[in-house]
Design an enzyme around this catalytic site. Structure first.
Site, mmCIF file in Angstrom:
data_model
loop_
_atom_site.group_PDB
_atom_site.id
_atom_site.type_symbol
_atom_site.label_atom_id
_atom_site.label_comp_id
_atom_site.label_asym_id
_atom_site.label_seq_id
_atom_site.Cartn_x
_atom_site.Cartn_y
_atom_site.Cartn_z
ATOM 1 N N LYS A 84 15.368 -43.218 -92.999
ATOM 2 C CA LYS A 84 16.630 -42.553 -92.643
ATOM 3 C C LYS A 84 16.455 -41.047 -92.435
ATOM 4 O O LYS A 84 16.928 -40.487 -91.435
ATOM 5 C CB LYS A 84 17.659 -42.809 -93.747
ATOM 6 N N THR A 85 15.785 -40.393 -93.358
ATOM 7 C CA THR A 85 15.634 -38.940 -93.270
ATOM 8 C C THR A 85 14.818 -38.549 -92.044
ATOM 9 O O THR A 85 15.132 -37.574 -91.357
ATOM 10 C CB THR A 85 14.973 -38.393 -94.548
ATOM 11 N N ASP B 176 24.864 -37.068 -92.960
ATOM 12 C CA ASP B 176 23.945 -37.867 -93.782
ATOM 13 C C ASP B 176 24.732 -38.548 -94.908
ATOM 14 O O ASP B 176 25.771 -38.040 -95.344
ATOM 15 C CB ASP B 176 22.869 -36.952 -94.375
ATOM 16 N N GLU B 177 24.239 -39.696 -95.368
ATOM 17 C CA GLU B 177 24.876 -40.437 -96.471
ATOM 18 C C GLU B 177 26.371 -40.619 -96.212
ATOM 19 O O GLU B 177 27.220 -40.351 -97.065
ATOM 20 C CB GLU B 177 24.654 -39.704 -97.813
ATOM 21 N N GLN C 103 24.875 -49.277 -100.004
ATOM 22 C CA GLN C 103 24.522 -48.303 -101.036
ATOM 23 C C GLN C 103 25.677 -47.349 -101.319
ATOM 24 O O GLN C 103 25.469 -46.229 -101.788
ATOM 25 C CB GLN C 103 23.273 -47.524 -100.620
ATOM 26 N N ARG D 225 14.828 -49.587 -105.369
ATOM 27 C CA ARG D 225 14.043 -48.401 -105.736
ATOM 28 C C ARG D 225 12.574 -48.789 -105.955
ATOM 29 O O ARG D 225 11.698 -47.923 -105.971
ATOM 30 C CB ARG D 225 14.560 -47.756 -107.034
#
Length: 758
Positions: free
Chosen positions: A32-33, A223-224, A254, A614
């Site tokens: 994503k980043t 973002d997010e 998420q 994670r």
């Protein structure tokens, strides 16, 4: 643009699409980043002025990292981006526009403590009881309203909110909200929520400002996105309305921050608000093994409110997800510590490779104590070590003062907490008197009537002394738990925390309950304490000594490798080779507070999804059969989420356990024999305080205690050989055993670790 060659097909689509609004659903570990970073670089290299790009993130760290990565690609032009958190970017704009809203350009930004201080003064001026209208709770309520764009006037007209306040015994919050908003404006100040509210107000009330910023920001990237609240999304929609060049990146699976005001409906309803949107799904996971990815997919499909997707990975097959249960939360901590020790040797891992994730901060206690006993260094992320938390230190200070009233650090900590009107001037005078009389402050307090204090101060100090003395009278007649529970109630410390219904307040109350649970377990003679020589002393003094030994060295070496411990909320965005997700029990995970609505339950499931994803290589999931809650031993049911995982990807440890499956009886995959592992563990035990048990044997296997009968000979790890003399049947069956060297002991069968010899 060589950097584009690093992208897979969906990533490339997300980076290069420029024909309108775009929703990028980015699964865990999907890059994503990188996509967001490369998209901004792509826009700049295709002629978009960085001054016309607005990129909003949720943390300063994320913003700084992204800007640095963009600068490596496009150079110094990256510094001209309007990039930062929602609050920092909007504060920058409001400095220029504040005059339109009646604020000075150099307006002050209040932090949470500033806001609470202002509210405290308002509450006092209104003649309201601060114990009912606690500034922290009032501020939390006002913040909720602001994040939902509910003004003071709208709040006062909202029947539902007014009824909620009345039911909570706080009918004056609407008035306090109005007075607080007025005071902030009079002071030329905005709190963090005002930065959102006022920027939205600027866009609504001043069309020329809306037109200017709609044209200034030709491309908007968020973002997010699943973490946005009502106010943030309302601003985004207005800014993007003109040219529709809005790209949002997030994952509905998420979305876990509803308690902060985030609403999953923002991402679920994106299509409604931007009907011509382009959807990109980043479904390839570069982080985890196929087993972990499959388990996560299987779990999240049980949610109804979601955007359909199928995460996949081309990573090599890994091992099955390990699931195990233990008798208690303390046993759970010991098992986790043992597994960390074993994995470090078996796979040559470092402490940095491990993370322990839990639903609530209170769960860290059992994990911390187990790691300390194994001399495994750890670090709490997003919080403090359990015994360093304020509320824990407050109650422990009362208990320390009870055992040793001359201990002045504890006395100073609690003499005015909860508040009883003893100020710094009084404490300073007590200190001077103690110095002049060459005695302790406590000795001055015991004879407070002999000193010249105001009548009311003398009375309050006498009440404090009497309270501590009442605790002292119980030292010989009560065990540690009974005394601690009485002290927690009598000091009103429990009530103080219970009344605070903010997220932080609830966490602090849970921590106090967990401390009491730990003391209860210590006080119960039936509970076996491995590696500790407690004898029969379950007094408060013995407990405090035990805790002091465990927490004696709180110094943290920043360069030391350490196991990471954190709540799942704090773990979002992180990844670890080995993850332990602990406490998978009904009413704990999912939380008991989430079982009333589907929306809350589905957020809990998304939280477990975050925990699972994670993990890179190893995932362990655990739950306990029993936990102490409010001082009572309660049986726990396995979490419903465990049943939602695919059995084909799970390996259950210990149910049933074959001899060859015992971690310390089989040959490890590293080639170390069981004896080698045992020797290393025993060497570790020698360095551990209070590990003087000569009967300890790593190969010891306990039998099913339900088969125990009167007259049988048994072997116990610490007490040695003995004979069962009596079994008291009941909910908590207890066996009386006459040991050859230790005399008679009473052991609760559900915790019994006994080998039947005949």
């Amino acid at each position: 643009m060589n950097f584009l060659q690093e992208l897979n097909a969906p990533q490339l689509d997300a980076v290069c699409y420029t024909k309108g609004p775009m929703l990028i659903i980015a699964g865990p570990g999907s890059g994503k980043t990188r996509v967001l970073t490369y998209r901004i670089a792509y826009l700049i290299e295709n002629g978009i002025d960085p001054f016309q790009i607005l990129a909003l993130t949720f943390t300063n760290k994320a913003s700084a990292e992204m800007r640095a990565r963009i600068e490596k690609i496009v150079g110094a032009e990256a510094r001209n981006l309007f990039m930062g958190t929602f609050h920092s970017v909007f504060a920058r704009i409001l400095r220029k526009e504040a005059g339109k809203l009646g604020y000075p350009s150099n307006f002050t930004i209040y932090d949470t403590n500033d806001s609470k201080s202002v509210l405290k003064a308002i509450i006092k001026a209104q003649g309201l009881d601060e114990k009912i209208y606690k500034p922290s709770q009032v501020f939390y309520r006002i913040s909720q309203a602001k994040n939902a764009l509910i003004s003071p006037q709208a709040y006062a007209e909202n029947i539902e909110m007014l009824e909620e306040d009345a039911a909570a015994g706080k009918p004056k919050i609407a008035k306090l909200y109005a007075l607080y908003a007025l005071k902030c404006k009079q002071n030329g100040a905005m709190d963090f929520d005002d930065l959102l509210v006022n920027f939205h107000l600027l866009l609504v009330k001043f069309p020329e400002s809306l037109y200017y910023y709609q044209n200034k920001f030709q491309h908007i990237l968020i973002d997010e996105f699943q973490d946005t609240n009502t106010a943030q999304y309302a601003i985004i929609k207005k800014l993007a309305d003109a040219n529709q060049q809005l790209s949002v990146v997030g994952d509905d699976a998420q979305s876990i921050y509803a308690f902060r005001g985030a609403t999953i409906t923002n991402i679920l309803n994106f299509q409604r608000d931007f009907p011509d949107y382009h959807l990109v799904k980043l479904e390839q996971n570069y982080r985890s093994t196929p087993q972990i990815v499959k388990a996560a997919n299987h779990l999240i499909k049980h949610n109804k409110a979601q955007i359909a997707k199928e995460i996949w990975t081309s990573n090599q097959l890994g091992e099955a997800i390990k699931v195990f249960k233990t008798a208690s939360d303390n046993e759970e901590g010991k098992k986790v510590a043992d597994l960390i020790f074993e994995l470090k040797m078996r796979e040559n891992l470092s402490n940095n490779d491990f993370a322990i994730l839990y639903r609530t901060n209170a769960q860290s206690r059992a994990m911390e104590e187990a790691l300390r006993r194994m001399n495994i260094p750890y670090r709490i992320y997003g919080g403090l070590s359990f015994y360093q938390r304020k509320e824990i230190k407050d109650l422990l200070a009362y208990l320390k003062l009870t055992v040793n009233p001359k201990e002045e650090e504890s006395l100073r900590r609690v003499i005015n907490y909860p508040k009883r009107g003893i100020g710094d001037t009084t404490i300073d005078k007590l200190t001077v008197l103690a110095s002049e009389n060459n005695c302790s402050i406590w000795e001055i307090l015991e004879k407070i009537e002999e000193h010249s204090f105001p009548t009311r101060t003398t009375q309050v100090l006498r009440e404090f002394v009497t309270m501590i003395q009442s605790f002292q009278t119980m030292l010989t007649s009560k065990n540690a738990y009974d005394l601690a529970a009485y002290a927690a109630k009598s000091t009103h410390l429990l009530q103080e925390l219970y009344n605070d219904k903010t997220v932080e307040g609830v966490s602090r109350y849970e921590n106090i309950q967990e401390l009491l649970n730990g003391i209860k377990e210590f006080s119960t003679e039936d509970v076996v304490y491995d590696f500790e020589e407690l004898g029969n002393d379950r007094s408060l003094g013995a407990y405090l000594q035990n805790i002091s030994l465990l927490t004696g060295d709180e110094k943290q070496n920043d360069n030391e490798e350490s196991v990471k411990m954190m709540t799942i909320h704090a773990a979002k965005g992180l990844e670890f080779p080995v993850v332990f997700s602990v406490g998978l029990e009904e009413n704990l995970f999912p939380s008991a507070m989430s079982l009333y609505t589907r929306e809350d339950l589905e957020e809990e499931r998304r939280l477990f999804y975050v925990a699972i994803t994670r993990a890179e290589k190893h995932l362990y999931i655990s739950y306990a059969n029993t936990r102490y809650k409010f001082g009572n031993l309660q049986f726990s049911e396995p979490s419903r989420f465990l049943k939602e995982l695919p059995e084909t990807e799970l390996q259950f440890l210990g149910a049933p356990v074959k001899k060859e499956n015992n971690l310390f009886e089989r040959k490890s995959e590293s080639g170390l024999s069981s004896s080698a592992i045992q020797q290393q563990r025993k060497a570790l035990l020698i360095r551990r305080p209070n590990a003087s048990n000569t009967n300890y044997d790593e190969a010891f296997e306990a039998d099913d205690p339900s088969n125990l009968k009167v007259g049988q000979s048994v072997l116990h790890q610490r007490f040695g050989k003995g004979v069962v003399t009596h079994i008291a049947e009941g909910v908590n069956s207890i066996a009386s055993i006459q040991f050859e060297q230790e005399g008679e002991k009473k052991i609760m069968l559900k915790f019994a670790k006994l080998k039947i010899l005949d």
